[in-house]
Design a protein around this motif. Structure first.
Motif, short mmCIF file in Angstrom:
data_model
loop_
_atom_site.label_atom_id
_atom_site.label_comp_id
_atom_site.label_asym_id
_atom_site.label_seq_id
_atom_site.Cartn_x
_atom_site.Cartn_y
_atom_site.Cartn_z
N SER A 138 0.85 -1.18 0.00
CA SER A 138 0.00 0.00 0.00
C SER A 138 0.89 1.24 0.00
CB SER A 138 -0.89 -0.01 1.25
OG SER A 138 -1.72 1.12 1.27
N GLY A 139 0.71 2.10 -0.99
CA GLY A 139 1.56 3.28 -1.14
C GLY A 139 2.63 3.13 -2.19
N ALA A 140 2.75 1.94 -2.79
CA ALA A 140 3.78 1.72 -3.81
C ALA A 140 3.42 2.35 -5.15
CB ALA A 140 4.02 0.22 -4.01
N ALA B 123 -10.13 -12.01 0.55
CA ALA B 123 -9.19 -12.01 1.66
C ALA B 123 -9.48 -10.83 2.57
CB ALA B 123 -7.75 -11.95 1.15
N SER B 124 -8.98 -10.90 3.80
CA SER B 124 -9.11 -9.82 4.76
C SER B 124 -7.82 -9.00 4.78
CB SER B 124 -9.38 -10.40 6.15
OG SER B 124 -9.40 -9.37 7.12
N TYR B 125 -7.96 -7.68 4.82
CA TYR B 125 -6.79 -6.80 4.84
C TYR B 125 -7.13 -5.55 5.66
CZ TYR B 125 -3.06 -3.70 3.18
OH TYR B 125 -1.99 -2.83 3.10
N MET C 179 6.98 -2.48 -6.46
CA MET C 179 7.65 -1.99 -5.24
C MET C 179 8.18 -0.58 -5.46
SD MET C 179 9.67 -5.12 -3.43
CE MET C 179 10.99 -5.23 -4.64
N PRO C 180 8.26 0.21 -4.39
CA PRO C 180 8.94 1.51 -4.46
C PRO C 180 10.44 1.27 -4.44
CG PRO C 180 8.26 1.09 -2.23
CD PRO C 180 7.75 -0.07 -3.04
N PRO C 181 11.23 2.31 -4.73
CA PRO C 181 12.69 2.13 -4.71
C PRO C 181 13.24 1.70 -3.35
CG PRO C 181 12.11 4.16 -5.83
CD PRO C 181 10.86 3.65 -5.18
N ASN C 182 12.60 2.15 -2.25
CA ASN C 182 13.06 1.79 -0.91
C ASN C 182 11.93 2.01 0.10
OD1 ASN C 182 13.21 4.68 -0.15
ND2 ASN C 182 14.93 4.68 -1.60
N LEU D 71 0.55 3.21 10.10
CA LEU D 71 1.45 2.25 10.77
C LEU D 71 1.02 0.81 10.51
CD1 LEU D 71 2.03 4.08 14.19
CD2 LEU D 71 3.60 3.91 12.23
N ALA D 72 -0.30 0.58 10.44
CA ALA D 72 -0.80 -0.77 10.13
C ALA D 72 -0.40 -1.19 8.72
CB ALA D 72 -2.32 -0.81 10.28
N ARG D 73 -0.45 -0.25 7.79
CA ARG D 73 -0.08 -0.56 6.40
C ARG D 73 1.43 -0.83 6.29
NH1 ARG D 73 -4.27 -0.16 3.06
NH2 ARG D 73 -6.01 1.22 3.57
N LEU D 74 2.24 -0.09 7.02
CA LEU D 74 3.69 -0.32 7.02
C LEU D 74 4.02 -1.66 7.67
CD1 LEU D 74 4.94 3.28 7.88
CD2 LEU D 74 5.29 2.05 5.72
N SER D 75 3.29 -2.00 8.73
CA SER D 75 3.48 -3.29 9.39
C SER D 75 3.11 -4.43 8.46
CB SER D 75 2.66 -3.36 10.67
OG SER D 75 2.78 -4.62 11.28
N ARG D 76 1.99 -4.26 7.73
CA ARG D 76 1.55 -5.29 6.78
C ARG D 76 2.57 -5.44 5.66
NH1 ARG D 76 -3.21 -8.16 5.50
NH2 ARG D 76 -2.64 -9.52 3.77
N ALA D 77 3.16 -4.33 5.21
CA ALA D 77 4.17 -4.39 4.16
C ALA D 77 5.36 -5.24 4.61
CB ALA D 77 4.64 -2.98 3.79
N ASN D 78 5.72 -5.12 5.87
CA ASN D 78 6.81 -5.93 6.41
C ASN D 78 6.47 -7.42 6.34
OD1 ASN D 78 9.29 -6.44 8.01
ND2 ASN D 78 7.85 -7.00 9.61
#
Length: 211
Positions: A14-16, A74-76, A123-126, A146-153
Motif C-alpha cells: 500500500s503506497g507503492a 481475503a481480509s486486509y 515496489m517503491p525504490p526503498n 502504521l498498520a499498512r507499514l506493518s503489513r508491508a513488512n
C-alpha cells in the motif's frame, strides 16, 4: 477472432503506486481491462461505487461468498476484498488482458486456480519512499499508516512467489516494463499451441511429397 487474453495479477505494498501505474497502463494501451474488486472498506474521497470498487457491507460481501460469486477473497486491515468471477471470465474470452489489482494473499489464491496467471509485484525504490508516499496521500490517520507499514513488512516475506518484480520509480517506465512482460508472456510456446499445430499440419504435406 482475437486470442484469449492474459490474466495479469498486480500487487504491491500500500503506497507503492500500483493504482497509478494500472491507471496509466489502461490509458496507454487499449487491450487491457481492469477487474473491479468488491470491498467492505469505506470509499475514499473521489471514489465511486462500480468504478474504483464495488463497495459492499459485510453482510452483502458474505452473500457473495455464499453464492460462489468471487474468484478469491481475503481480509486486509479489518476489511474484506474479493474478485467477482463473471467479469473476469467475460473479458478474457473477448481477448482483453485482465488486470486484477489485489493483495498478496488473493494473488496467490488466483495462481492456484489459474496457474497461467502472471503475478507482478510493484515496489517503491526503498522503504523510506514507501512511508513518504503513504503519508503524502493524506487520507488516513497515523494508526492506519502504521498498520499498512506493518503489513508491508509481513508481505515482504512472500514476494519471491511472484513471477516478476517491477520497481515503480518513474510511472511510465514501470508501465512500459509491465507491457513488455505481457508481450513476452504471449510469445511463450505453451500459449501458442494452436499456431504450432497449424504449422505442423502444413509441414506434413512436405513429408508426404505433396509440395
Amino acid at each position: 477472432m482475437k486470442d484469449k487474453g492474459l490474466l495479469l495479477v498486480v500487487s504491491g505494498f500500500s503506497g507503492a503506486g500500483k493504482g497509478t501505474v494500472v491507471k496509466r497502463l489502461l490509458e496507454l494501451h487499449n487491450d487491457y481491462a481492469l477487474s473491479i474488486s468488491a470491498t467492505t472498506r469505506k470509499p475514499r474521497p473521489g471514489e465511486e461505487d462500480g468504478r474504483e470498487y464495488f463497495f459492499k457491507t459485510k453482510e452483502e460481501f458474505q452473500r457473495m461468498i455464499d453464492n460462489s460469486e468471487l474468484l478469491e477473497y481475503a481480509s486486509y486491515v479489518d476489511n474484506y476484498y474479493g474478485t467477482p468471477k463473471a467479469y473476469v471470465e467475460k473479458q478474457l474470452e473477448e481477448g482483453n488482458n485482465v488486470i486484477l489489482e489485489i493483495e498478496i494473499q488473493g494473488a496467490l489464491n488466483i495462481k492456484s486456480i489459474f496457474p497461467e496467471a502472471v503475478l507482478i509485484f510493484i515496489m517503491p525504490p526503498n522503504a523510506s519512499e514507501l512511508e513518504k508516499r503513504l503519508r503524502g496521500r493524506g487520507t488516513e490517520d497515523e494508526s492506519t499508516i502504521l498498520a499498512r507499514l506493518s503489513r508491508a513488512n509481513e508481505e515482504a516475506e512472500g514476494i519471491e512467489r511472484y513471477d516478476y518484480i517491477v520497481i515503480n520509480d518513474k510511472v511510465d517506465d514501470c508501465v512500459e516494463t509491465i507491457n513488455n512482460i505481457v508481450l513476452s508472456e504471449k510469445k511463450k510456446a505453451l500459449k501458442n499451441i494452436e499456431l504450432i499445430n497449424s504449422i505442423r499440419d502444413e509441414l506434413k504435406a512436405y513429408s508426404k511429397g505433396e509440395k
